[in-house]
Design a protein around this motif. Structure first.
Motif, short mmCIF file in Angstrom:
data_model
loop_
_atom_site.label_atom_id
_atom_site.label_comp_id
_atom_site.label_asym_id
_atom_site.label_seq_id
_atom_site.Cartn_x
_atom_site.Cartn_y
_atom_site.Cartn_z
N LYS A 4 34.34 31.79 45.79
CA LYS A 4 36.03 32.35 45.75
C LYS A 4 36.16 33.33 44.54
CE LYS A 4 37.95 29.37 49.69
NZ LYS A 4 38.77 29.04 50.63
N ARG A 5 36.65 33.92 44.44
CA ARG A 5 36.93 34.86 43.43
C ARG A 5 38.57 34.03 42.84
NH1 ARG A 5 37.10 39.29 47.87
NH2 ARG A 5 35.91 40.50 47.00
N ASP A 7 41.66 32.96 41.07
CA ASP A 7 43.20 33.78 41.22
C ASP A 7 43.78 33.73 40.52
OD1 ASP A 7 44.11 31.10 40.63
OD2 ASP A 7 44.20 30.37 43.02
N GLU A 8 45.39 34.23 41.00
CA GLU A 8 45.96 34.40 39.25
C GLU A 8 46.33 33.22 38.34
OE1 GLU A 8 50.46 37.27 37.59
OE2 GLU A 8 49.97 36.58 39.96
N HIS A 57 43.84 39.38 35.87
CA HIS A 57 43.78 40.04 36.80
C HIS A 57 44.42 41.22 37.90
CE1 HIS A 57 45.17 37.96 41.03
NE2 HIS A 57 45.75 38.39 40.87
N ALA A 60 40.59 42.59 38.15
CA ALA A 60 39.98 42.38 39.52
C ALA A 60 40.10 42.54 40.41
CB ALA A 60 40.29 40.39 39.54
N ALA A 61 42.06 42.23 40.63
CA ALA A 61 42.21 42.98 42.81
C ALA A 61 41.37 44.86 42.33
CB ALA A 61 43.87 43.27 42.13
N ALA A 64 38.08 44.23 43.40
CA ALA A 64 38.00 44.54 45.04
C ALA A 64 38.59 45.56 45.81
CB ALA A 64 38.89 43.00 44.65
N VAL A 131 45.43 41.84 52.28
CA VAL A 131 44.42 42.26 51.22
C VAL A 131 44.91 44.06 50.35
CG1 VAL A 131 42.48 42.66 49.66
CG2 VAL A 131 42.93 40.87 51.20
N SER A 137 44.42 39.45 45.94
CA SER A 137 42.51 39.43 46.46
C SER A 137 42.47 38.30 47.82
CB SER A 137 42.03 37.94 45.54
OG SER A 137 42.22 36.73 45.58
N THR A 140 44.19 34.73 47.71
CA THR A 140 45.12 34.64 47.44
C THR A 140 45.77 34.67 49.12
OG1 THR A 140 45.52 35.46 45.65
CG2 THR A 140 47.24 35.15 46.71
#
Length: 246
Positions: A4-5, A7-8, A57, A60-61, A64, A131, A137, A140
């Motif tokens: 899984k990615r 997270d923050e 973060h 990454a968002a 995504a 999302v 993500s 999340t």
């Protein structure tokens, strides 16, 4: 966790662990992630001495989002602004609703998810839509929706390859019922404890007061539950009659 990615919260921990002088292997062990995942994360976001979790973060968002299908392909509606609703008032209410959910104990992400679905006339959104709407993500969304389901505030169903989340007509009743069960547990536990410690002792008296309070609340809630069920059944019958006549 693996697969899984990040997270923050994990990125905040990575920054702290780097500051503490931990190596990639130890950080990976603590986060239950491969050391290579930590190394790539740090390398692509400024390196060991310049890693910034917030910026990492956000980046990454954005990545995504670029990998997600186009918004137009996801049937994301603009119904919040239909029916001649004022965009300004809708946005203001959105912020208010999220704030109220947070004040009542929800995490901010869970509050945002619940508000998004509440403000959707169809009363449901897919995981992908959430999302995109929240710019978070998939992991999340998954964690927060699971949390909301545990509170009986959401219901999920698989919609093809995606999960879709719904608000049921008896949403608040189900959430309230779970609260009533917790109150009953408090009452039973406290009254049992008062017998163990002795009603003539300070601890026993304190537990008795606690138990009697929650027992009173449970009795009152049971009366309210019956009244609501009667009202809700009448409302459902009325809706059925209207639908049938149409």
């Amino acid at each position: 966790m693996p697969g899984k990615r990040l997270d923050e919260e994990e990125r905040q921990l990575i920054a702290q662990f780097l500051w503490d002088g931990l190596g990639y292997s130890e950080i990976g062990r603590r986060l239950q992630r491969p050391a290579s995942t930590i190394q790539r994360e740090v390398a692509r976001n400024g390196g060991h001495n310049n890693y910034r979790p917030g910026a990492a973060h956000r980046a990454a968002a954005e990545r995504a989002m670029r990998r997600m299908p186009a918004v137009d392909d996801l049937d994301i509606d603009d119904e919040a602004y239909s029916f001649d609703r004022s965009p300004g008032k809708v946005k203001e209410f959105h912020l208010t609703l999220v704030g109220v959910f947070v004040q009542t104990g929800l995490t901010r992400t869970a509050a945002r998810i619940l508000a998004e679905i509440f403000m959707c006339d169809k009363g449901s959104l897919s995981a992908t839509e959430l999302v995109l709407r929240l710019s978070v993500s998939p992991g999340t969304v998954s964690r927060s929706t699971k949390y909301l389901e545990e509170l009986h505030l959401l219901r999920s169903e698989r919609d093809g390859k995606r999960m879709r989340y719904f608000l049921d007509d008896d949403l608040w009743y189900q959430a309230w019922l779970a609260s009533a069960e917790r109150n009953a547990m408090w009452a039973h536990t406290a009254l049992n404890g008062s017998e163990i410690f002795g009603l003539d002792t300070p601890v026993g008296a304190r537990l008795k007061d606690m138990g009697q309070f929650f027992a009173f609340v449970v009795t009152d809630m049971e009366s309210t539950r019956k009244k609501w069920l009667e009202f809700f059944e009448k409302k459902k019958r009325a809706r059925g009659e209207v639908t049938g006549d149409a």
